[in-house]
Design a protein around this motif. Structure first.
Motif, PDB file in Angstrom:
ATOM      1  N   HIS A  28      -3.040  -1.897  10.521  1.00 57.78           N
ATOM      2  CA  HIS A  28      -3.193  -1.098   9.500  1.00 57.78           C
ATOM      3  C   HIS A  28      -3.271  -2.141   8.184  1.00 57.78           C
ATOM      4  O   HIS A  28      -2.466  -2.701   7.802  1.00 57.78           O
ATOM      5  CB  HIS A  28      -2.343  -0.131   9.089  1.00 57.78           C
ATOM      6  N   ASP A  34      -5.776   1.065  -0.583  1.00 56.72           N
ATOM      7  CA  ASP A  34      -6.268   1.911   0.348  1.00 56.72           C
ATOM      8  C   ASP A  34      -5.990   1.142   1.653  1.00 56.72           C
ATOM      9  O   ASP A  34      -6.128   0.088   1.849  1.00 56.72           O
ATOM     10  CB  ASP A  34      -7.928   1.778  -0.004  1.00 56.72           C
ATOM     11  N   GLU A  35      -5.802   2.177   2.683  1.00 54.55           N
ATOM     12  CA  GLU A  35      -5.109   1.600   4.038  1.00 54.55           C
ATOM     13  C   GLU A  35      -6.455   1.854   4.945  1.00 54.55           C
ATOM     14  O   GLU A  35      -7.130   3.109   4.963  1.00 54.55           O
ATOM     15  CB  GLU A  35      -3.926   2.417   4.379  1.00 54.55           C
ATOM     16  N   TYR A  36      -6.822   0.723   5.838  1.00 55.16           N
ATOM     17  CA  TYR A  36      -7.884   1.204   6.850  1.00 55.16           C
ATOM     18  C   TYR A  36      -7.315   0.664   8.274  1.00 55.16           C
ATOM     19  O   TYR A  36      -6.483  -0.144   8.262  1.00 55.16           O
ATOM     20  CB  TYR A  36      -8.871   0.291   6.604  1.00 55.16           C
ATOM     21  N   ARG A  37      -7.893   1.230   9.329  1.00 54.25           N
ATOM     22  CA  ARG A  37      -7.448   0.645  10.543  1.00 54.25           C
ATOM     23  C   ARG A  37      -8.561  -0.204  11.006  1.00 54.25           C
ATOM     24  O   ARG A  37      -9.677  -0.142  11.099  1.00 54.25           O
ATOM     25  CB  ARG A  37      -7.463   1.916  11.627  1.00 54.25           C
ATOM     26  N   ASP A  38      -7.947  -1.389  11.263  1.00 51.92           N
ATOM     27  CA  ASP A  38      -8.897  -2.816  11.569  1.00 51.92           C
ATOM     28  C   ASP A  38      -9.622  -2.428  12.877  1.00 51.92           C
ATOM     29  O   ASP A  38      -9.276  -2.137  13.822  1.00 51.92           O
ATOM     30  CB  ASP A  38      -7.879  -3.971  11.824  1.00 51.92           C
ATOM     31  N   ASP A  41     -11.857   1.721  10.874  1.00 54.64           N
ATOM     32  CA  ASP A  41     -12.199   2.312   9.753  1.00 54.64           C
ATOM     33  C   ASP A  41     -13.031   1.234   8.963  1.00 54.64           C
ATOM     34  O   ASP A  41     -13.656   1.664   7.764  1.00 54.64           O
ATOM     35  CB  ASP A  41     -11.097   2.809   8.871  1.00 54.64           C
ATOM     36  N   ILE A  42     -12.815  -0.017   9.251  1.00 48.68           N
ATOM     37  CA  ILE A  42     -13.234  -1.044   8.520  1.00 48.68           C
ATOM     38  C   ILE A  42     -13.634  -2.151   9.294  1.00 48.68           C
ATOM     39  O   ILE A  42     -13.036  -2.432  10.325  1.00 48.68           O
ATOM     40  CB  ILE A  42     -12.279  -1.340   7.174  1.00 48.68           C
ATOM     41  N   LYS A  46     -16.339  -6.614   6.047  1.00 48.47           N
ATOM     42  CA  LYS A  46     -16.055  -5.748   4.811  1.00 48.47           C
ATOM     43  C   LYS A  46     -14.663  -6.292   4.213  1.00 48.47           C
ATOM     44  O   LYS A  46     -14.506  -6.412   3.101  1.00 48.47           O
ATOM     45  CB  LYS A  46     -15.777  -4.035   4.963  1.00 48.47           C
ATOM     46  N   TRP A  50     -14.300  -7.948   0.568  1.00 43.59           N
ATOM     47  CA  TRP A  50     -13.108  -7.718  -0.252  1.00 43.59           C
ATOM     48  C   TRP A  50     -12.294  -8.700  -0.704  1.00 43.59           C
ATOM     49  O   TRP A  50     -11.968  -8.556  -1.940  1.00 43.59           O
ATOM     50  CB  TRP A  50     -12.296  -6.330   0.126  1.00 43.59           C
TER      51      TRP A  50
END
Length: 141
Positions: A28, A34-38, A41-42, A46, A50
């Motif tokens: 994560h 903002d939190e994303y699942r590697d 979700d991202i 990206k 960022w």
């Protein structure tokens, strides 16, 4: 039979994951608030974009990988009557290896789940995971 599992820092291609029957548990990633699942979700591109824009390194959430995701994946593999070798990003950088160990304890399967602190990230861990998957595919235990 042995199942190889890695956290997402191994940065393996989908082709290698499929060919070598490797499962991946996403870290994560925190980008600001903002939190994303590697890898879900991202994408790595990206994340790099960022980091360049914000001139800082992304962080992982406190648990790095979700204990619930880990338990679910481990449980499914154990139900297939397979042992697990789980590779984690370096413990100097993340709590992932500890989460893997906690999941093994929760499932009362410490004798069937072997956690490896890769002492690496990205290509370093990926190389170890690929070698282990090849050996597992050849029946080496």
């Amino acid at each position: 039979m042995v199942k190889i599992i890695s956290d997402s820092t191994s940065d393996l291609t989908k082709e290698l994951i499929d060919k070598l029957d490797i499962s991946v548990i996403p870290l994560h990633i925190l980008l600001g608030n903002d939190e994303y699942r590697d890898g879900i979700d991202i994408t790595p591109d990206k994340i790099y974009e960022w980091a360049d824009e914000n001139k800082t390194t992304p962080k992982t959430s406190a648990a790095a990988v979700s204990i619930d995701d880990t338990i679910e994946m481990f449980k499914c593999v154990l139900e297939e009557d397979r042992d697990i070798v789980a590779f984690a990003i370096s413990e100097d950088m993340s709590t992932t290896a500890n989460v893997f160990r906690l999941a093994a304890r929760e499932l009362e399967a410490e004798d069937r789940i072997h956690v490896i602190d890769s002492e690496n990230l990205s290509t370093g861990i990926g190389h170890l995971v690929v070698e282990a998957a090849v050996m597992a595919g050849e029946g080496v235990s």
